[in-house]
Design a protein around this motif. Sequence first.
Motif: not given
Length: 428
Positions: A96, A98, A137, A139
């Motif tokens: 991830t 962010k 975010t 992913r």
Amino acid sequence: MADSKQQGYPLAPATILPRSDEESARNYQSSEQAMKKKKRMKCLAYLAVFFVLQTIVIAVFSVVFLRVKSPKVRLEQVTIANIGNGNTASFSAQVTVKNTNYGRYKFDGSLATITSGNGVVLGRFAIPEARAGARSTKRMYVVGDLSPTAADSNGNLAVSVAANVRGKVELLKVMKRKKSADLFCTMTINFPNNSVQNLVCKETKARRYIDNMGEEREEEEESYLKSQKYPKSDETIKPYMNNIIPPPKRKETSNKCFVYILSLIVLLSIVFLIFGLVVLRITAPTIRLSSVTINNVSYNSSREVASLNMSVVAEIRVQNKNFGPFNFGEGSTAFLYGNTTIGVANIHGGRVGSRRHEGISVTMDVVHSNIIANFSEDFDSGSLKVMGFAELRGEIHVMNIINRRRTAVMNCSMDLNLTSQAVRNLLC
């Protein structure tokens, strides 16, 4: 004896009503200059307040929206699967990125290294290039091979994962700032149970670890990424993620949000400026003679003893253009012929509402003798030139917060026809 018995009104005080046209013009010009000076000072004060507010808005906007921070990279949902005779294992995880900035973060592909506690490289995996939206975010699924040979007798292995993601943060599609995000996570892998325990990610250790790798890591990363044909789509990686439930897809926020925020700040600044210049600007109310009626006129136009008796009914209009009521106290109005006051009447206090006008009816009796002015010549011409003055002092209350004292002054001229008892050429 005859002169001592004659009655007449005294001259009006010079501080309230002018005694002559010359003095009236001089006082009027000085008051106009003072009012203009006050208006200029107010305008400068409003401009100063506006610039201060704009500076604060720009400073807050720069600190909040234009401040660029390094994104955060984390590992989540790590799974281990043994392959073959147990000499190799499949490492799969979700990475991830962010992005807490108010602009999208576009980063290049990078190499992540899996090492044991004593610094032995156990495996690698590639983080593909992608883009994280503003305050969102990103992913991504990643897979790699891992060597379990360094595990202890119980099948536990403490490993660390480190990577450096480099990219640019784009603000308002104009400003670009280079920012790197560091990944450093530690965990304990239990190969007999294919489980991961004690997963912890820290940024400070990541920076020190990557700095110690030096240029050799950059060269190794570049050559490894060129040799790898890492799939771009998450769909091809999902077969390796049987033990992980993929998170729901999130719609990335549009970069138009920043344009909307900036436009909102500009619009609010314009609204505050207009509100200050229009609503909070306080001006003196205006007084005008709307109508004048004369009755019961009697006069003597002889040069020896000139006298004038009549009843005057005047309608005074007070107009308040401010966004707050005008409360005024008792005032006075006077009629002058030449430099002589021929009639005075009192005006009772009252209230004029916000952006409204009120009418005040005034009645005065003019009983004057021994008029020094050229009464006979003016009467022969058919009319008398009379001046009307009034003054009201009070306070204007805006929004029950701002209170300002203002003085309303009336200066009107008119021609009185004593024969037809008519008023002409009323001008204020």
